[in-house]
Design an enzyme around this catalytic site. Structure first.
Site, PDB file in Angstrom:
ATOM      1  N   GLY A  12       9.978 -11.853  -3.744  1.00  0.00           N
ATOM      2  CA  GLY A  12      10.472 -11.599  -5.093  1.00  0.00           C
ATOM      3  C   GLY A  12       9.923 -12.527  -6.165  1.00  0.00           C
ATOM      4  CB  SER A  13       6.978 -14.765  -6.464  1.00  0.00           C
ATOM      5  OG  SER A  13       5.895 -13.916  -6.184  1.00  0.00           O
ATOM      6  CG  ASN A  14       4.915 -10.063  -8.602  1.00  0.00           C
ATOM      7  OD1 ASN A  14       4.183 -10.313  -9.554  1.00  0.00           O
ATOM      8  ND2 ASN A  14       4.496 -10.057  -7.348  1.00  0.00           N
ATOM      9  CG  LEU A  90       6.217  -3.977   1.662  1.00  0.00           C
ATOM     10  CD1 LEU A  90       6.296  -4.927   2.845  1.00  0.00           C
ATOM     11  CD2 LEU A  90       4.772  -3.816   1.198  1.00  0.00           C
ATOM     12  CG  ASN A 107       2.712  -0.712  -7.048  1.00  0.00           C
ATOM     13  OD1 ASN A 107       3.581  -1.451  -6.567  1.00  0.00           O
ATOM     14  ND2 ASN A 107       1.563  -0.489  -6.428  1.00  0.00           N
ATOM     15  CG  HIS A 109      -2.736  -3.019  -4.998  1.00  0.00           C
ATOM     16  ND1 HIS A 109      -2.147  -2.694  -3.796  1.00  0.00           N
ATOM     17  CD2 HIS A 109      -4.039  -3.287  -4.719  1.00  0.00           C
ATOM     18  CE1 HIS A 109      -3.052  -2.753  -2.835  1.00  0.00           C
ATOM     19  NE2 HIS A 109      -4.213  -3.104  -3.360  1.00  0.00           N
ATOM     20  CG  ASP A 150      -2.124   1.163  -3.866  1.00  0.00           C
ATOM     21  OD1 ASP A 150      -0.993   0.927  -4.320  1.00  0.00           O
ATOM     22  OD2 ASP A 150      -2.527   0.712  -2.786  1.00  0.00           O
ATOM     23  CD  GLU A 179       0.260  -9.325  -7.352  1.00  0.00           C
ATOM     24  OE1 GLU A 179       0.038 -10.061  -6.382  1.00  0.00           O
ATOM     25  OE2 GLU A 179       0.918  -8.270  -7.278  1.00  0.00           O
TER      26      GLU A 179
HETATM   27  C1  GRF Z   1       2.508  -8.998  -4.343  1.00  0.00           C
HETATM   28  O1  GRF Z   1       1.240  -9.525  -4.103  1.00  0.00           O
HETATM   29  C2  GRF Z   1       2.433  -7.505  -4.533  1.00  0.00           C
HETATM   30  O2  GRF Z   1       1.306  -7.088  -5.185  1.00  0.00           O
HETATM   31  C3  GRF Z   1       2.374  -7.070  -3.095  1.00  0.00           C
HETATM   32  O3  GRF Z   1       3.290  -7.888  -2.429  1.00  0.00           O
HETATM   33  C4  GRF Z   1       3.395  -9.134  -3.120  1.00  0.00           C
HETATM   34  C5  GRF Z   1       4.828  -9.317  -3.476  1.00  0.00           C
HETATM   35  O4  GRF Z   1       5.148 -10.630  -3.726  1.00  0.00           O
HETATM   36  N1  GRF Z   1       2.573  -5.653  -2.973  1.00  0.00           N
HETATM   37  P1  GRF Z   1       6.598 -11.032  -4.230  1.00  0.00           P
HETATM   38  O5  GRF Z   1       7.634 -10.401  -3.295  1.00  0.00           O
HETATM   39  O6  GRF Z   1       6.762 -10.524  -5.632  1.00  0.00           O
HETATM   40  O7  GRF Z   1       6.616 -12.529  -4.150  1.00  0.00           O
END
Ligand code: GRF
Length: 206
Positions: A12-14, A90, A107, A109, A150, A179
């Site tokens: 969940g870093s994004n 996923l 999304n 990627h 994608d 990202e």
């Molecule tokens: C990211 O690199 C995203 O593009 C990929 O999985 C990673 C997710 O990272 N599909 P996080 O869970 O947001 O840390």
């Protein structure tokens, strides 16, 4: 103000990058739900820390993916969700769900699409393949989701150099940083109604 649902499967870093940009007042949106594909993941903890409701929907607890996404859809409708953000989610979305949110699912990627993407190309595997191929440059892509894997219209891309001695893990870390910039930026543009899709091209209005 747009209502946002963020779908997650891992660290969940994004999600965190989005939460932080929203908290800073830079994005005219609100995360109204985090949808997790399994319990116990760090992304859920991050949501809780920020007072965001999270919901776990596991394929194993539903007879079909279709049925699970109907339930998710009802929840999103009840929360008046405008935008779905897949932040490391996923599970493949069924076509019926995708068509209900045309150009409203974003999304992220971890490669420069159309390289190193598609079925089975996710996680560390992406970066392993980039290194095995001997690429000098990789990067991050944020795109709208369409019926393929994608394949949807690209909103933003950022190159990331492959450095001598990179491991899949070190490259993954640098791409993740890209990202964390791109995803909130794309969400910001969406929330300001600045994204317009013409065919495969996303026009960014000034
Ligand atoms: C990211 O690199 C995203 O593009 C990929 O999985 C990673 C997710 O990272 N599909 P996080 O869970 O947001 O840390």
């Amino acid at each position: 103000m747009k209502n946002i649902a963020v779908f997650v499967s891992g660290g969940g870093s994004n999600l965190q990058a989005l939460i932080d940009r929203i908290k800073s007042g830079d994005i005219f949106g609100k995360i109204v739900a985090v949808i997790a594909s399994k319990p116990g993941i760090k992304a859920i903890e991050r949501a809780q820390m920020s007072g965001i409701n999270s919901y776990v929907f596991q394929k194993s607890e539903h007879s079909t993916a279709q049925e699970m996404f109907e339930e998710i859809n009802s929840l999103l409708k009840s929360l008046a969700v405008d935008l779905v953000v897949l932040a490391g989610y996923l599970t493949i979305l069924p076509q019926s769900f995708v068509s209900g949110y045309k150009n409203r699912i974003i999304n992220t990627h971890p490669s420069l699409i159309p390289a190193f993407c598609g079925d089975g190309c996710f996680g560390l595997n992406v970066h392993k393949q980039v290194l095995e191929y001997g690429c000098r440059v990789s990067g991050a892509t944020v795109h709208f989701v369409d019926s393929g894997t994608d394949t949807g219209p690209i909103i933003l891309q950022q190159p990331v150099s492959v450095l001598p001695g990179d491991s899949p893990e070190s490259l993954q870390q640098r791409v993740l940083l890209a990202e964390h910039e791109l995803l909130p930026q794309a969400v910001k543009l969406f929330c300001e109604d600045k994204l317009w899709v013409e065919g495969r091209t996303v026009i960014i209005k000034q």
